[in-house]
Design a protein around this motif. Structure first.
Motif, PDB file in Angstrom:
ATOM      1  N   ARG A  63       0.830  -1.231   0.028  1.00 44.45           N
ATOM      2  CA  ARG A  63      -0.009   0.136   0.119  1.00 44.45           C
ATOM      3  C   ARG A  63       0.843   1.401  -0.085  1.00 44.45           C
ATOM      4  N   CYS A  64       1.934   1.442   0.635  1.00 43.39           N
ATOM      5  CA  CYS A  64       2.773   2.321   0.938  1.00 43.39           C
ATOM      6  C   CYS A  64       3.549   2.476  -0.514  1.00 43.39           C
ATOM      7  N   ALA A  67       0.956   3.961  -2.735  1.00 46.39           N
ATOM      8  CA  ALA A  67       0.810   5.534  -2.746  1.00 46.39           C
ATOM      9  C   ALA A  67       1.595   6.318  -3.225  1.00 46.39           C
TER      10      ALA A  67
END
Length: 133
Positions: A63-64, A67
């Motif tokens: 997820r990081c 992003a």
């Protein structure tokens, strides 16, 4: 995705197992803070279960990276902090579910006395490089 070069074993260096000794690329550098086994509500996933914690951490890393406009293909370095090196096989299994085994990042694993909470077994940080936009 940027073009990365992986060198598993440079001349004169002992062979590495499950990591690349050297990875480099050109582009934008991304540093991801150490991730722990927290879900989106901040609750610990897999208390006492290294495999469950590793899976959650790699999901958080994914997820990081997303992003930042990156994927696991862009990761050049992982640093793993564990409270017991016996957890490394579980971490490798979670890693291998996300990262191509033929393009493994440079890696370090460090056993620590404790993390910032006693229910956390590990923390993993990542560095990635993506093409300039």
């Amino acid at each position: 995705m940027t073009s990365l070069t992986h060198i598993a074993t440079p001349d004169g260096v002992a062979p590495g197992v499950n990591y690349s000794h050297v990875v480099w690329g050109t582009g934008r550098f991304i540093a991801i803070s150490g991730q722990c086994a927290f879900d989106e509500k901040g609750d610990v996933v897999g208390e006492g279960d290294p495999a469950a914690q590793a899976r959650q951490i790699f999901e958080n890393l994914r997820r990081c990276l997303e992003a930042a406009g990156a994927t696991f293909d862009d990761v050049v370095k992982l640093t793993v902090f564990v409270t017991d090196v016996a957890y490394l096989p579980a971490i490798r299994e979670a890693r291998d579910a996300h990262i191509n085994n033929g393009r493994l990042p440079a890696s370090s694993a460090v056993q620590v006395a404790a993390l910032f909470r006693p229910d956390l077994l590990m923390e993993i940080e990542a560095f990635a490089v993506v093409s300039d936009r």
